[in-house]
Design an enzyme around this catalytic site. Structure first.
Site, PDB file in Angstrom:
ATOM      1  N   SER A 141       0.850  -1.190   0.000  1.00 46.91           N
ATOM      2  CA  SER A 141       0.000   0.000   0.000  1.00 46.91           C
ATOM      3  C   SER A 141       0.885   1.240   0.000  1.00 46.91           C
ATOM      4  O   SER A 141       1.994   1.226   0.554  1.00 46.91           O
ATOM      5  CB  SER A 141      -0.894   0.022   1.248  1.00 46.91           C
ATOM      6  OG  SER A 141      -1.536   1.285   1.395  1.00 46.91           O
ATOM      7  N   TYR A 154      -2.082  -0.142  10.405  1.00 44.68           N
ATOM      8  CA  TYR A 154      -2.263  -0.660   9.045  1.00 44.68           C
ATOM      9  C   TYR A 154      -1.060  -0.307   8.185  1.00 44.68           C
ATOM     10  O   TYR A 154      -0.491  -1.171   7.497  1.00 44.68           O
ATOM     11  CB  TYR A 154      -3.543  -0.101   8.417  1.00 44.68           C
ATOM     12  CG  TYR A 154      -3.631  -0.398   6.942  1.00 44.68           C
ATOM     13  CD1 TYR A 154      -3.912  -1.684   6.498  1.00 44.68           C
ATOM     14  CD2 TYR A 154      -3.401   0.601   5.989  1.00 44.68           C
ATOM     15  CE1 TYR A 154      -3.964  -1.979   5.141  1.00 44.68           C
ATOM     16  CE2 TYR A 154      -3.455   0.312   4.630  1.00 44.68           C
ATOM     17  CZ  TYR A 154      -3.739  -0.969   4.212  1.00 44.68           C
ATOM     18  OH  TYR A 154      -3.773  -1.266   2.872  1.00 44.68           O
TER      19      TYR A 154
END
Length: 257
Positions: A141, A154
């Protein structure tokens, strides 16, 4: 191109979003695909909707190492020649400052985004090395590189994925096994719904005024990595919507809520 031409690609998190679309795209391009996810009913739908494609559903949780091993030991012979693996299973739970977060969400993200990747890699990598060829694509990501408010744990799990990819490249030198990482930005999948515990209004607000990436955008990036000649390794692909100013779009829209 026939199924036998490209071997088998294992795609985790294949019940929705990036994983489901990647499974479809790779199957269309000649791979036999082992579509792996917890939600067996979703995988059954994927198989049913694409009877012309060679997709084998494997309902198992990447967090459960023993169950993974048992599931792969039971694969049909036609799906044992694994030549590619896409570590896509992952999630984000909760959104807000670290000091007010729910630590149960942290554990769920670590178990899935880190331990799940390691479990599947541990199971399948020896076979690729023995084969002296193959390709692993890890889905990371942009959060790993561009901090935004609320991303914290995250983002840290995805930073792990990025660093693991680079370390694998070093360890696998000379084996014939390639390793790549795809780092998407804002995309419209079920990701936001999971993060916000099913709050559709809040999830939709995230995309207001933005044309986000699609699952197909990411699937095509995975496919492109896998399609390079054997002497070419794509280390990292970073892709995001033209409307997104790095990671800041998340913080701008959510404020400090």
């Amino acid at each position: 191109m026939t199924y036998e031409d490209r071997g088998v690609a294992v795609v985790s998190g294949a019940s929705s979003g990036f994983g489901a679309r990647t499974a479809q795209v790779l199957a269309q391009q000649g791979y036999g695909v082992v579509a792996l996810a917890r939600r067996g009913e979703r995988l059954a739908t994927l198989e049913k909707e694409h009877p012309e494609l060679r997709i084998h559903a494997l309902s198992v949780d990447v967090r459960d190492r023993a169950a993974l091993r048992t599931a792969f030991e039971g694969l049909p012979d036609a799906y044992r020649d694994i030549s590619a693996m896409v570590n896509n299973a992952g999630l984000s739970k909760g959104f807000g400052p670290l000091q007010s977060a729910d630590s149960r969400h942290w554990q769920e993200m670590v178990d899935t985004n880190i331990t799940g990747v390691l479990n599947l890699t541990d199971l399948l990598l020896p076979g690729l090395v023995a084969r002296k060829s193959g390709h692993i694509v890890n889905v990371g990501s942009i959060a790993a590189n561009y901090p935004y408010m609320g991303g914290n744990v995250y983002a840290a799990t995805k930073a792990f994925v990025h660093q693991l990819t680079l370390s694998m490249r070093v360890d696998l030198e000379g084996t014939g096994v390639r390793v790549s990482c795809i780092a998407p930005g804002m995309a419209r999948t079920e990701f936001a719904l999971v993060r916000f515990d099913g709050d559709e209004e809040r999830a939709e607000e995230l995309y207001r005024g933005v044309t986000p990436l699609t699952a197909d955008d990411v699937a095509q990036a995975v496919s492109w990595c896998l399609s390079r000649p054997p002497h070419v390794n794509i280390n990292m692909i970073e892709l995001m919507p033209a409307d997104q100013p790095f990671g800041l779009g998340f913080g701008r829209k959510e404020g400090n809520s």
